[in-house]
Design an enzyme around this catalytic site. Structure first.
Site, PDB file in Angstrom:
ATOM      1  N   HIS B 262      29.430  56.444  55.294  1.00  0.00           N
ATOM      2  CA  HIS B 262      29.867  57.656  54.603  1.00  0.00           C
ATOM      3  C   HIS B 262      29.199  58.900  55.209  1.00  0.00           C
ATOM      4  O   HIS B 262      29.874  59.857  55.596  1.00  0.00           O
ATOM      5  CB  HIS B 262      29.516  57.522  53.112  1.00  0.00           C
ATOM      6  CG  HIS B 262      29.903  58.694  52.274  1.00  0.00           C
ATOM      7  ND1 HIS B 262      31.072  58.728  51.539  1.00  0.00           N
ATOM      8  CD2 HIS B 262      29.281  59.885  52.038  1.00  0.00           C
ATOM      9  CE1 HIS B 262      31.151  59.886  50.888  1.00  0.00           C
ATOM     10  NE2 HIS B 262      30.073  60.612  51.178  1.00  0.00           N
ATOM     11  N   GLU B 263      27.878  58.859  55.300  1.00  0.00           N
ATOM     12  CA  GLU B 263      27.151  60.033  55.806  1.00  0.00           C
ATOM     13  C   GLU B 263      27.479  60.289  57.276  1.00  0.00           C
ATOM     14  O   GLU B 263      27.469  61.430  57.737  1.00  0.00           O
ATOM     15  CB  GLU B 263      25.645  59.865  55.612  1.00  0.00           C
ATOM     16  CG  GLU B 263      25.195  59.654  54.157  1.00  0.00           C
ATOM     17  CD  GLU B 263      25.694  60.722  53.191  1.00  0.00           C
ATOM     18  OE1 GLU B 263      25.951  61.854  53.631  1.00  0.00           O
ATOM     19  OE2 GLU B 263      25.868  60.395  51.990  1.00  0.00           O
ATOM     20  N   HIS B 266      30.383  62.568  57.503  1.00  0.00           N
ATOM     21  CA  HIS B 266      29.946  63.963  57.334  1.00  0.00           C
ATOM     22  C   HIS B 266      29.313  64.491  58.625  1.00  0.00           C
ATOM     23  O   HIS B 266      29.612  65.595  59.069  1.00  0.00           O
ATOM     24  CB  HIS B 266      28.888  64.049  56.228  1.00  0.00           C
ATOM     25  CG  HIS B 266      29.435  64.033  54.827  1.00  0.00           C
ATOM     26  ND1 HIS B 266      30.383  64.918  54.400  1.00  0.00           N
ATOM     27  CD2 HIS B 266      29.132  63.248  53.753  1.00  0.00           C
ATOM     28  CE1 HIS B 266      30.653  64.690  53.109  1.00  0.00           C
ATOM     29  NE2 HIS B 266      29.907  63.674  52.695  1.00  0.00           N
ATOM     30  N   GLU B 292      34.157  66.055  52.449  1.00  0.00           N
ATOM     31  CA  GLU B 292      34.202  64.746  51.796  1.00  0.00           C
ATOM     32  C   GLU B 292      35.340  63.892  52.378  1.00  0.00           C
ATOM     33  O   GLU B 292      35.260  62.663  52.402  1.00  0.00           O
ATOM     34  CB  GLU B 292      34.383  64.953  50.290  1.00  0.00           C
ATOM     35  CG  GLU B 292      33.892  63.828  49.421  1.00  0.00           C
ATOM     36  CD  GLU B 292      32.391  63.574  49.493  1.00  0.00           C
ATOM     37  OE1 GLU B 292      31.624  64.466  49.928  1.00  0.00           O
ATOM     38  OE2 GLU B 292      31.990  62.449  49.133  1.00  0.00           O
TER      39      GLU B 292
END
Lengths: 498, 498
Positions: B262-263, B266, B292
């Site tokens: 997930h990160e 980003h 997001e």
């Protein structure tokens, strides 16, 4: 009211320092390389803001106001005013434009020095070095001659009130006794076997052992952390955050272990300063030499002590069994205390190290107080190495070009390293009266009383007391190289059975 | 000349932001606790200096000067002026004294929220929440009503030009389809066995696997690093430094692995912005929702994809053989895609997650645009959970008190999380046309073309283009929840054999 204003102002400058130091720490412990260019701009912006604060009219007026009513000030404020005044004058007396020019030169000189060192070509560095020295001489004029000679002005930047008179004497005494000792060792047939030092010691195991050592020495992990960097350092970010780095060389564990112990000595100084100084520029070591005395006390008087290893040798064997399993403790001790004249200061052993410093000191002194010229440095350097250490560098890269200090204009700094050793031996001598069972404590791994003694005599005061004041109060005398000479004499006579 | 002045000024503000962010990162990745009190003072000093710069007359005049000759400006400068103007007004329109009061309230409200959550007592938090809402309503008056309603003003802070009209529609469509699907799954007897998820997975092995995954996804380690923190986050320090943290739970590896993926989404956004925006506030994501969409694209469309695990399952088994050695890939996939209505948003699965967001969105909308009162929140919250998820929280700690956002006055932020999912599905739909062999790439572990597509359509622009503009250019349409609904429908029908 003015006191509060002044303290707030000073604390705000400290906040900028702290932010810059966090960034500095980050850059040296793993900041990704693509971010560094912009990070430098951040440093530039914050440094410029800090410089504006450090040289502002407002600060000048606050200082004058407080200096006008010195007798009303409590001791902490008085010392604070003195320290801030010293820095204020140091920054303010140089015209801003000239200082900018010098900063640009510094950066060029560092690059030239790197190139000169890499290509072993002193001539590449010489014009920059000459200019740097000219600037330093000009700055000395701006700052004013301190204690009677230009070089004393530079010494005072790093070691308040230190003079060539004092250094000539203590270094002279020390040199004689070290040179004799080194000569005897060279003539001795009793050479240690050092081959075990260079066997493979896994990185992770070195880190584990470093952490154990820090805990044993009394490092407060709630007020610091251990990381890795190319060159080990300690950085005091604030009163509750004194970080250490070390370097893990899998083919020479000494850099990590002794490096960690050394930096721990620095860090425990910062961690044990009296809370009343928190947030002030007084919450740091009082001089480079005194700071170094703390790191060298732990590195040499603790970390190279026989009894310390009686307690820790099993753990060392545990972490690197193939390397040390078959090595007797006595052989290990002789190996880590091996003496051998060498060219590179930062790789020198405890006994010959001060000679490297004396050479640099004499050169600096003669550059500023005498008529030594920069162009003659390679010759003078090599002659002195031959005279003091009995070896002559074959290249300037291994000689006069080895240290980066001069490329940044850091003259007057080198003596601190040797002063640290002299101070450390004086602490040890004084400590022996209060802690006669020092060796026993090391043998049991109970090091807390040692740290507590140093805190009582040195740490707690931060920069509240000056070096000579600390020394006088803790030992009853001034700088005295006798204790270091005695310690070295006793230790190496025994180790080499001279 | 004014453009240069303006750009320099803006870059200087960015330098302060960057310094603050380095400190923030450090605080969350291992700064020792005893240093934190003074570190907060450092943050206070730098933030105050930054706020002064952000609200200065000088900046106001520079903005006016540039706005007066808009037609002469290149596109980057134009957008820069717009963005800086938006922030300037946001900061400047609130009287400084009132903003200070609000900041103090924020800090008290956060403490009250923590206590209320811990003791499961909404009444402790209520008076602070009411005051926070009153302040937000006052701020909306200062800022001005945007797009027709007070809540739209708040939405615009995080998602430029977003409105309740748009959200009511897309969330409405989505809710219906998700609720039906969740109901079918609840009725299905085909439940996955998830016991293997909670077996012991050593920390070091999780870190190794996380690093491997990052490399596979295309994370640039020269422009970032991976550390650990209590709550995983990505922080873009500058154009060449986008750092990731993750959290290693030895009894639930999902937090580290899916958190890292997930990160990484980003971070790759920040790492691939066009170099011409470097140093400007445009060198960041264009909105919370679009940011997001990048993290969720990787977490859900890559990280929970069957083909991705066909490539990576052996590595997972390698790092935790006792845990996964006997588990078939299909069973693993069903376990990591398990659907179950639950109370806590941040622990929710992919399918039910948007329902958690919709509940918060409706509450916020009705607080600001309708006549919902803070005191009625527990009741309304629980009713909505019962209606949408079929479960009723037994305590407020597990209900209305679970998120900290409102205690800090962050209203309008929650929708971004669900918008991220909707956008992500739209990117995926558009990408399918250009990369029809998407699944094949995952199966081979060749993920570069995916990152490149996202860079071309999204990353490179940073905040140069607004969300709807990016969406229109990449997909040819506006916000459309159909693609997310279709994806969820297809995926879960297959997984649960509905």
């Amino acid at each position: 009211m003015t006191i509060q204003q002044f303290t707030d102002y000073v604390k705000k400058m400290q906040h900028y320092e702290e932010a810059l130091n966090v960034i500095y720490w980050d850059m040296r412990t793993g900041a990704p390389k693509k971010g560094l260019a912009q990070r430098s701009e951040v440093i530039g912006t914050l440094s410029a803001s800090l410089f504006d604060m450090q040289t502002s009219e407002e600060l000048g007026e606050l200082l004058l106001a407080l200096e006008a009513k010195k007798s009303d000030l409590d001791y902490v404020t008085l010392r604070l005013v003195e320290e801030v005044r010293k820095n204020y004058d140091q920054n303010k007396k140089i015209p801003a434009e000239e200082y900018k020019e010098f900063v640009i030169l510094q950066s060029k000189a560092e690059t030239a020095w790197e190139e000169a060192k890499e290509s072993n070509n002193f001539e590449l560095f010489l014009p920059y070095l000459e200019e740097i020295i000219q600037w330093q001489k000009k700055f000395i004029q701006y700052w004013g001659i301190k204690n009677g000679s230009p070089y004393n002005t530079l010494l005072d930047l790093y070691e308040p009130d230190m003079t060539t008179d004092v250094l000539d004497q203590v270094f002279g005494d020390l040199r004689e006794s070290i040179v004799t000792l080194v000569q005897k060792i060279a003539d001795s047939s009793n050479k240690p076997d050092t081959s075990m030092l260079f066997k493979h010691f896994p990185r992770e195991a070195q880190r584990e052992l470093s952490l154990e050592m820090l805990a044993q020495l009394g490092y407060d992990f709630d007020a610091g952390r251990l990381d890795e960097s190319v060159h080990p350092f300690m950085i005091g970010l604030n009163y509750g955050d004194a970080r250490i780095t070390t370097k893990y060389d899998e083919n020479d564990f000494r850099s990590a272990i002794f490096g960690t112990i050394h930096e721990c000595g620095h860090a425990m100084y910062e961690q044990n300063i009296d809370a009343k100084l928190a947030g002030l520029p007084l919450a740091t070591g009082t001089s480079m030499g005194i700071h170094e005395s703390q790191s060298l006390f732990y590195e040499n008087f603790v970390g190279r002590n026989e009894k310390f290893w009686e307690h820790n040798y099993e753990r060392l064997q545990h972490f690197s069994p193939a390397q040390f399993g078959d090595v007797a403790l006595g052989d290990f001790l002789r190996a880590i205390n091996m003496v051998e004249p060498s060219f590179i200061r930062i790789e020198a052993d405890e006994l010959t190290y001060p000679l490297h410093i004396m050479i640099r000191y004499e050169i600096e002194r003669d550059l500023f107080n005498g008529d030594l010229q920069a162009k003659d440095l390679p010759q003078v350097w090599n002659d002195k190495y031959e005279e003091y250490l009995g070896i002559r560098p074959e290249t300037d890269a291994m000689g006069v070009l080895q240290d980066m200090h001069w490329s940044g204009g850091m003259f007057g700094y080198f003596p601190s390293y040797a002063l640290g050793m002299i101070y450390a031996a004086q602490w040890k001598h004084a400590m022996d009266k209060d802690i006669p069972h020092f060796d026993e404590l090391l043998e049991k791994g109970e090091l807390l009383p040692i740290r507590e003694w140093l805190t009582e005599k040195v740490h707690q005061y931060g920069a509240l007391k000056k070096p000579f004041e600390l020394l006088k109060e803790a030992t009853g005398e001034g700088l005295n190289a006798k204790y270091l000479a005695d310690y070295l004499q006793e230790k190496y006579t025994k180790l080499y059975q001279l």
